[in-house]
Write an enzyme that holds these catalytic residues in place. Structure first.
Site, PDB file in Angstrom:
ATOM      1  N   ARG A  99     -71.291  18.598  -2.297  1.00 55.91           N
ATOM      2  CA  ARG A  99     -70.963  19.774  -3.120  1.00 55.91           C
ATOM      3  C   ARG A  99     -72.243  20.181  -3.840  1.00 55.91           C
ATOM      4  NH1 ARG A  99     -65.981  20.503  -7.228  1.00 55.91           N
ATOM      5  NH2 ARG A  99     -65.014  20.978  -5.222  1.00 55.91           N
ATOM      6  N   ARG A 142     -60.719  16.449  -8.216  1.00 56.09           N
ATOM      7  CA  ARG A 142     -59.866  16.336  -7.034  1.00 56.09           C
ATOM      8  C   ARG A 142     -60.645  16.095  -5.749  1.00 56.09           C
ATOM      9  NH1 ARG A 142     -57.257  18.567 -10.719  1.00 56.09           N
ATOM     10  NH2 ARG A 142     -59.183  19.690 -11.029  1.00 56.09           N
ATOM     11  N   THR A 143     -61.661  16.937  -5.510  1.00 53.36           N
ATOM     12  CA  THR A 143     -62.333  16.842  -4.213  1.00 53.36           C
ATOM     13  C   THR A 143     -62.981  15.465  -4.053  1.00 53.36           C
ATOM     14  OG1 THR A 143     -62.675  19.203  -4.288  1.00 53.36           O
ATOM     15  CG2 THR A 143     -63.943  18.002  -2.664  1.00 53.36           C
ATOM     16  N   HIS A 156     -65.262  26.496   0.718  1.00 50.27           N
ATOM     17  CA  HIS A 156     -64.731  25.171   0.382  1.00 50.27           C
ATOM     18  C   HIS A 156     -63.719  24.833   1.476  1.00 50.27           C
ATOM     19  CE1 HIS A 156     -63.351  21.721  -1.623  1.00 50.27           C
ATOM     20  NE2 HIS A 156     -63.301  22.157  -2.875  1.00 50.27           N
ATOM     21  N   LYS A 190     -86.102  13.468 -10.882  1.00 48.01           N
ATOM     22  CA  LYS A 190     -87.561  13.279 -10.796  1.00 48.01           C
ATOM     23  C   LYS A 190     -88.165  14.283  -9.833  1.00 48.01           C
ATOM     24  CE  LYS A 190     -87.136   8.255 -11.198  1.00 48.01           C
ATOM     25  NZ  LYS A 190     -87.312   7.043 -10.389  1.00 48.01           N
TER      26      LYS A 190
END
Ligand code: NCD
Length: 696
Positions: free
Chosen positions: A508, A459-460, A536, A487
């Site tokens: 995120r 969703r986000t 959030h 890496k």
């Protein structure tokens, strides 16, 4: 000498559909009243194809969701002209009413209405704090109250429209403000220009003969002619039947008779009944809509069921045709179509053109009106042109230049005040409506957003991606598995790199500290899409917006949080935002998943924490307006065994919900696991998929 000694044809002019920005509807909040229907019919038959409905009736006002609803419901079933609504200020509703800004066109601060007056300049001042700057404020204040509001408007640097000016003193004051360049506009009731206390000595709401002369002398100060409430007041004062449509049909005859007498010109009327109302009230264009007026054919006003002071008088300017949305709806004053065609335009935005070639035009900012409103007497502002929708479109949806959301990192909900939330919700509603109408806007044309997700997301990430596309921008995505972080590249270096390609980034990340690193090293604004178990913010904005949409308001609600309150970051952000509202909170979580101590202490300090429980009891459910369920956040547990021991701690299914209110809203930020049974999806009270669709 001309061989023609008489002429049978008359001069007919065609004007755009006219706008009455002050339509008084006596029974505005009553579900039984037919006044709105009567007025919309009378308006279209008198050449007004758009009306702005005054939020105050004879003894009740539109002051909250409930009182606004009756009129909105009527409008959905159809009105005979387009209409739009506003809300009225009271001494106590400044915070709550600001939440409705996205649903209406303006806020009216009444000082001289027949009822519902605010009475106190101090109370009016609170509205200057709360009402979003992008939306117009209107007042009918007079004398000292008007002077105080003009001062407030100047201090707050905001537009103010003064309605129903009747005195010499007030029009002079407004003229002075305009000369100083303040974005003040005004209207005068047409009745006030033609009837005075000279003919009606006991009617103190009318101007004196001297006031009226000064109003005419200041014609260039008057932006708009309106119908307003004066005709109704006059009928009532003289003991005639006070029908809702009184005065509407008199407007054009009064004005066009003044044209025939050389006191007004046709452009004077077009500017004040179409161009300026449209611009000042930011009204959308009405396609294929026009009115035809026959100018030089005198006629005697006949008797009708509606009282008129013009009865038996010889007037000029008869309305021959009204074309509304491409159809002739009225011929020679007779309504042709019984089928209502009007719409509620309260949230429709004007469309502004984007050059099909060359560099992109910026989206017109919400402060547009200040730039376009007439700044000086008689100087007409440039008009917004309307273009066919096949050309790129852009709506006037943008944040004010000084917005806290502009060019700033969005890391925690703690950054925002309640006023900031109102601003966000207003713009979200505007954008939502504009996207519903046009599909894609040009607001973010030329902008690129980076999606930087170190944790899974559906969703986000997709909602940001879709929002960028809907607003005309682009995205670039970072896939951690294929990135240089594999890496050994640091978060700081990755963000510095992606920041070179983008105008902003959504991040995120599993670490709570990621935000500190991001804001330190990113060259572009960072939007927190979830930092560990911490916060959030954008999900919480969306949750607040959803609650407002489904429950009408946030204030006075009982909200129960259930599930993983320890690691659920959406809960942490939402709880902090609720600090701005008067709500009662209940917490339901297994012992090991309880809310972090700091957040719990904050709730207690604010007096919002009502109960805590390990089980969702019938008693808790029976009192709950919003049930906010959450998933147990498996990824935050140090070991699998601990997760297994709590994962089914609280479950919500149809059986659990037997004790719930009929009006409860069941929410979940998603994704869900076993905590919320799929059978609940069929319950009308489940709003978690709506929660996904509301845009922020
Ligand atoms: C939540 C999240 O990632 O914090 N979901 C979301 O963003 N809509 C909730 C969760 O993962 O349970």
């Amino acid at each position: 000498m001309s061989p023609i000694d008489y002429q049978t044809s008359h001069t007919t002019i065609t004007l755009p559909g006219l706008i009455n920005i002050s339509a008084f509807v006596p029974g505005i909040t009553s579900r039984e009243s037919r006044d709105l229907e009567t007025i919309s019919k009378a308006s279209v038959a008198a050449g007004f194809t758009m009306i702005s409905v005054l939020p105050l009736g004879i003894d009740s006002s539109q002051i909250d969701t409930h009182t606004l609803h009756a009129a909105q419901t009527y409008a959905q079933h159809g009105a005979h002209c387009d209409l739009n609504f506003s809300v009225a200020a009271t001494p106590t509703n400044s915070e709550d009413i600001a939440e409705l800004a996205g649903h209406v066109r303006s806020l009216f601060i009444p000082f001289n209405h027949v009822s519902g007056n605010i009475g106190d300049v101090g109370a009016a001042a609170t509205h200057f704090d709360q009402w979003p700057k992008s939306k117009l404020m209107v007042t009918d204040a007079k004398t000292t109250a008007l002077a105080a509001l003009l001062l407030l408007a100047s201090l707050y640097k905001r537009k103010l429209h003064v309605s129903s000016v009747t005195t010499a003193e007030d029009i002079r004051l407004i003229s002075l403000c305009k000369k100083q360049g303040l974005p003040i506009t005004c209207d005068v009731s047409v009745y006030a220009l033609f009837f005075s206390q000279a003919e009606y000595p006991d009617c103190l709401f009318l101007p004196t003969a001297n006031d009226q002369q000064v109003l005419w002398d200041h014609l260039s100060t008057i932006d708009i002619f309106a119908v307003g409430c004066i005709p109704y007041q006059l009928a009532a004062a003289k003991g005639y039947a006070t029908t809702a449509e009184v005065g509407i049909a008199d407007t054009l005859p009064l004005l066009f008779t003044a044209v025939s007498e050389g006191r007004l010109t046709v452009p004077d009327i077009t500017a004040r009944l179409h161009d300026n109302p449209k611009q000042i009230f930011n009204l959308p264009d009405q396609d294929s809509t026009s009115v035809e007026i026959t100018l030089d054919r005198p006629y005697v006003v006949p008797a009708s069921s509606t009282w008129s002071p013009l009865l038996g008088r010889t007037m000029q300017g008869s309305l021959s045709r009204v074309v509304f949305g491409g159809s002739t709806v009225c011929l020679e004053g007779k309504l042709q179509a019984e089928v209502p065609r009007g719409q509620d335009m309260s949230t429709h935005m004007p469309i502004v053109p984007i050059e099909p070639r060359g560099p992109p035009s910026p989206a017109l900012p919400a402060e547009t009106l200040a730039d376009h409103a007439p700044a000086h007497d008689g100087v007409q502002a440039p008009r917004l042109e309307v273009v066919p929708l096949s050309i790129n479109t852009s709506a006037t949806v943008a944040l004010p230049p000084n917005s806290v959301f502009k060019r700033a990192h969005i890391t925690s909900v703690a950054q925002y005040t309640r006023a900031d939330l109102h601003q966000l919700f207003t713009i979200a509603t505007d954008m939502r409506q504009a996207v519903e109408r046009h599909g894609v806007l040009d607001v973010l044309r030329g902008k690129v957003l980076g999606l930087v997700f170190y944790e899974p997301s559906t969703r986000t990430s997709l909602s940001f991606d879709a929002a960028m596309q809907r607003l005309g921008g682009r995205v670039v995505s970072f896939a951690e598995a294929q990135s240089s972080s594999k890496k050994g590249e640091s978060l700081a270096d990755t963000l510095r790199t992606i920041g070179c390609y983008t105008d902003a980034m959504v991040l995120r990340h599993p670490d709570a500290e990621s935000m500190a690193t991001a804001t330190k090293f990113s060259p572009v604004p960072i939007i927190n899409g979830g930092n560990g178990a911490e916060e959030h913010p954008t999900q919480a904005f969306l949750d607040m917006y959803t609650i407002r949409e489904v429950q009408g308001t946030i204030n006075k609600l009982h909200i129960t949080f259930v599930g993983d309150l320890r690691y659920g970051r959406t809960v942490h952000s939402l709880l902090q935002l609720l600090a701005h509202y008067s709500v009662t909170v209940r917490l339901v979580a297994p012992a090991r998943l309880q809310l972090p101590a700091k957040l719990r202490a904050d709730l207690q300090r604010r007096g919002q924490l009502e109960a805590e429980s390990e089980h969702l009891t019938d008693e808790i459910l029976a009192k709950t307006d919003v049930l906010y369920c959450t998933r147990v956040q498996k990824e935050r547990f140090a070991n699998e065994a601990e997760y297994e021991s709590v994962k089914d701690g609280v479950r919500v299914d149809n059986r659990t919900l037997r004790a719930a209110k009929a009006s409860i809203s069941i929410m979940h930020p998603l994704p869900r696991n076993r905590e919320l049974d799929e059978e609940v999806d069929f319950d009308q009270r489940a709003v978690y998929f709506d929660q996904v669709c509301f845009p922020v």
